[in-house]
Enzyme design. Structure first.
Site, PDB file in Angstrom:
ATOM      1  N   HIS A  41       0.667   4.672   4.372  1.00 33.58           N
ATOM      2  CA  HIS A  41      -0.013   5.247   3.213  1.00 33.58           C
ATOM      3  C   HIS A  41       0.430   6.688   2.969  1.00 33.58           C
ATOM      4  O   HIS A  41       0.785   7.061   1.847  1.00 33.58           O
ATOM      5  CB  HIS A  41      -1.522   5.202   3.428  1.00 33.58           C
ATOM      6  N   SER A  45       0.810  -1.222   0.000  1.00 36.30           N
ATOM      7  CA  SER A  45       0.000   0.000   0.000  1.00 36.30           C
ATOM      8  C   SER A  45       0.841   1.269   0.000  1.00 36.30           C
ATOM      9  O   SER A  45       0.485   2.258  -0.660  1.00 36.30           O
ATOM     10  CB  SER A  45      -0.939   0.007   1.212  1.00 36.30           C
TER      11      SER A  45
END
Length: 238
Positions: free
Chosen positions: A188, A142
């Site tokens: 992220h 991610s």
């Protein structure tokens, strides 16, 4: 998003906005997907479970645990980016990598794409080291995928193409990162910031064309070093 690749190919002298020559079909993105799927299959087989593949000893040895990185297990910075918890986690990340990654690789070229992906991975790991639970494991592509989202936004702005859709996707994913438990918002956001920064360094070289590659190499090296220094700082405070 096809207009992004089309605009990049329209730059004269067979060079696109990043200074890369045409590379044909993307090969790095499919290779990364194959690698991630292969690692997932390995964890499923060794754990004996599809949904509890995190019980695999390979998962335990590869997940990003800040305290263990501080103890010298630095390989976790990279290996964690190829580990996923369950098939849905894998499917979401690989779908995003396929959709976004192909566009970014087409525009930047293979070597520059690898640089963006790698620096984004480092940026995500740095944020985890600095801001996450020292004993909590983090895994997944991610951080690097968020880096590609940041890269796509920068590319669209550089090519003066509409970026509203990408901004919406980024905003939605940021909200999800903060609202759904057990999602690493640190990884992220770290990946997003570093991915955007390194792409900006590639497409806004700030130098005449003949010095572009040198400026790009220095910028990429500097951002990679910054990521490593932040990882080291996170380790030092544990």
């Amino acid at each position: 998003m096809d207009c992004l690749a089309g605009s990049a190919r329209a730059v004269p002298r067979w060079r696109n906005v990043a200074g890369a020559s045409r590379t044909g079909k993307p090969v790095i993105v499919p290779g990364l997907i194959v690698a991630n799927v292969a690692v997932f299959v390995l964890t499923v087989v060794t754990a004996g479970s599809l949904n509890r593949n995190f019980a695999s000893p390979w998962f335990a040895e590869g997940a990003l645990v800040p305290a263990l990185v501080a103890n010298g297990e630095y390989w976790r910075i990279v290996t964690s980016g190829f580990l996923h918890v369950g098939p849905l986690h894998l499917a979401f990340n690989m779908f995003a990598l396929w959709i976004i990654g192909r566009e970014v690789e087409t525009v930047l070229g293979r070597a520059r794409f690898v640089a963006v992906y790698g620096v984004s991975l480092l940026g995500g790991a740095a944020a985890v080291m600095l801001l996450s639970n020292p004993l909590g494991p983090t895994a997944g592509a991610s951080g690097a995928v968020f880096g590609l989202m940041g890269a796509l936004f920068v590319l669209l702005r550089r090519l003066k193409l509409p970026a509203g859709q990408v901004i919406g996707v980024i905003a939605l994913n940021v909200v999800i990162s903060f609202t759904i438990p057990q999602i690493s918002w640190q990884g992220h956001l770290g990946g997003l910031v570093f991915g955007a920064a390194v792409t900006a360094a590639l497409v806004y070289p700030g130098a005449v064309a003949q010095n572009r590659r040198r400026v790009q190499i220095v910028a990429i090296s500097g951002l990679a070093l910054l990521g490593l220094l932040l990882i080291g700082a996170g380790a030092a405070f544990l």
